[in-house]
Design an enzyme around this catalytic site. Structure first.
Site, PDB file in Angstrom:
ATOM      1  N   HIS A   1       0.836  -1.203   0.000  1.00 19.56           N
ATOM      2  CA  HIS A   1       0.000   0.000   0.000  1.00 19.56           C
ATOM      3  C   HIS A   1       0.878   1.263   0.000  1.00 19.56           C
ATOM      4  O   HIS A   1       0.598   2.226  -0.713  1.00 19.56           O
ATOM      5  CB  HIS A   1      -0.883   0.046   1.251  1.00 19.56           C
ATOM      6  CG  HIS A   1      -1.833  -1.111   1.386  1.00 19.56           C
ATOM      7  ND1 HIS A   1      -1.725  -2.028   2.406  1.00 19.56           N
ATOM      8  CD2 HIS A   1      -2.910  -1.483   0.667  1.00 19.56           C
ATOM      9  CE1 HIS A   1      -2.705  -2.919   2.293  1.00 19.56           C
ATOM     10  NE2 HIS A   1      -3.430  -2.620   1.248  1.00 19.56           N
TER      11      HIS A   1
ATOM     12  N   GLN B   1     -17.930  -6.338  -0.957  1.00 18.33           N
ATOM     13  CA  GLN B   1     -17.024  -7.165  -1.753  1.00 18.33           C
ATOM     14  C   GLN B   1     -16.579  -8.425  -1.027  1.00 18.33           C
ATOM     15  O   GLN B   1     -15.715  -9.152  -1.516  1.00 18.33           O
ATOM     16  CB  GLN B   1     -15.832  -6.356  -2.258  1.00 18.33           C
ATOM     17  CG  GLN B   1     -14.813  -5.958  -1.201  1.00 18.33           C
ATOM     18  CD  GLN B   1     -13.793  -5.002  -1.775  1.00 18.33           C
ATOM     19  OE1 GLN B   1     -14.090  -3.864  -2.117  1.00 18.33           O
ATOM     20  NE2 GLN B   1     -12.547  -5.444  -1.896  1.00 18.33           N
TER      21      GLN B   1
ATOM     22  N   LYS C   1      -0.874  -6.464  -7.937  1.00 17.61           N
ATOM     23  CA  LYS C   1      -1.145  -7.662  -7.132  1.00 17.61           C
ATOM     24  C   LYS C   1      -2.568  -8.173  -7.380  1.00 17.61           C
ATOM     25  O   LYS C   1      -2.808  -9.370  -7.465  1.00 17.61           O
ATOM     26  CB  LYS C   1      -0.941  -7.308  -5.661  1.00 17.61           C
ATOM     27  CG  LYS C   1      -1.660  -8.173  -4.663  1.00 17.61           C
ATOM     28  CD  LYS C   1      -0.790  -9.308  -4.239  1.00 17.61           C
ATOM     29  CE  LYS C   1      -1.418 -10.281  -3.269  1.00 17.61           C
ATOM     30  NZ  LYS C   1      -2.616  -9.930  -2.630  1.00 17.61           N
TER      31      LYS C   1
ATOM     32  N   GLN D   1      -8.787  -7.065 -10.656  1.00 16.00           N
ATOM     33  CA  GLN D   1      -9.396  -5.836 -10.133  1.00 16.00           C
ATOM     34  C   GLN D   1      -8.901  -4.615 -10.907  1.00 16.00           C
ATOM     35  O   GLN D   1      -9.682  -3.713 -11.253  1.00 16.00           O
ATOM     36  CB  GLN D   1      -9.047  -5.692  -8.653  1.00 16.00           C
ATOM     37  CG  GLN D   1      -9.373  -4.346  -8.053  1.00 16.00           C
ATOM     38  CD  GLN D   1      -9.117  -4.316  -6.565  1.00 16.00           C
ATOM     39  OE1 GLN D   1      -9.878  -4.868  -5.793  1.00 16.00           O
ATOM     40  NE2 GLN D   1      -8.034  -3.689  -6.143  1.00 16.00           N
TER      41      GLN D   1
END
Ligand code: AMP
Length: 287
Positions: free
Chosen positions: A39, A63, A151, A155
């Protein structure tokens, strides 16, 4: 210096409007918190690109497929804020579920095709939840740039499609996967691994890299993937959900590495589901 925190859309909009008046550009880094170096690499990249950087912390209930997984997800706001302060992030946006989805909330954003297969096949509704919250975060922040990690490759492709299809005026930037020294991709879920599982975990990226290399050299797809699955299981993983070669640009299934591709995997180590992906390209290509 601590990072200011806002928890409502109204407060967020007030801060961003002030920045806009002074001519600042704005980047957003959406996260579910429990921040790690992966992050933080996105936040550093965002700080290079924009004058002001918003980090969002929201464990998005829409989600998650399982209530147990949602309940077990780490929530570490204070530690997250402490990690962001020395970097110089400008704002933490931490809405709660009621702020994000007030009573009567009825809209779902759904991106077709990209969500078929891979994680989409095993996590029904997951990507609708991602698309809905990401669309909201883009509209709430009005950011110029948004930063995502490779990663979560499916998405990333989903968000690219969403932005293109809905003409959302935001530029997406993607950053490479940050790994531990032994190759394991950083993930908030790694904290759930027992010491024995943690020792086994890096076998996943090592098999992935070796397999990507073999496929690039022309080894036959099905046999090579079958051997890779067997190697992951014999290392101690409980289940391989998927291990697939897909086009890097379109995520379409591929039968050989004749253009830039991704090899993507999801596997269970005990009760922890880990995902990873690596790039692979035809030998001799520059991509
Ligand atoms: P999450 O908090 O898991 O929803 O992730 C928030 C963002 O951080 C997403 O864009 C992820 O792709 C990205 N991310 C998570 N892990 C890593 C990593 N190991 N390296 C780079 N980016 C990551």
């Amino acid at each position: 210096m601590s990072v200011p925190i806002v928890r409502t859309v109204a407060e967020l909009r007030t801060v961003v409007a002030g920045w806009r008046r002074s001519g600042s550009s704005v980047a957003v880094v959406p996260t579910m918190g429990a921040l790690h170096e992966g992050h933080l690499s996105l936040v550093r990249a965002a700080l290079q690109k924009a004058n002001r950087v918003i980090v969002t912390l929201f464990v998005n209930p829409k989600q998650f497929n399982s209530a147990a997984d949602l309940a077990a997800y780490p929530r570490t706001e204070n530690q997250d804020a402490a990690k962001l302060a020395p970097l110089g992030a400008h704002l933490l946006y931490v809405p709660d579920a009621e702020e994000m989805y007030p009573a009567g909330f009825a809209t779902t954003v759904s991106v077709a095709a990209i969500v078929e297969g891979l994680c989409g096949a095993f996590r029904p509704g997951h990507f609708d939840g991602v698309a809905t919250v990401v669309a909201k975060l883009f509209l709430q922040t009005g950011a110029d740039f948004a930063f995502f990690g490779e990663k979560d490759f499916q998405q990333l492709r989903l968000v690219m499609r969403l932005v293109q299809d809905l003409d959302i005026p935001i530029a997406l930037v993607h950053c490479p996967t940050v790994r531990e020294a032994d190759g394991l991709a950083l993930s908030s879920r790694n904290a759930r691994l027992s010491p024995a599982e943690r020792a086994i975990a890096p076998k996943l990226p090592s098999v992935l890299l070796e397999t990507a290399d073999r496929l690039a050299r022309g080894d036959p797809l099905l046999a090579t993937l079958a051997e890779a699955r067997a190697a992951i299981l014999s290392a101690g993983y409980r289940e391989v959900e998927y291990l697939e070669l897909r086009g890097a640009a379109d995520l379409q299934p591929m039968t050989s590495v004749d253009r830039p591709a991704r090899l993507l995997v999801a596997a269970w180590l005990g009760d922890t589901r880990l995902i990873d992906n690596v790039t692979t390209s035809p030998i001799g290509s520059t991509n």
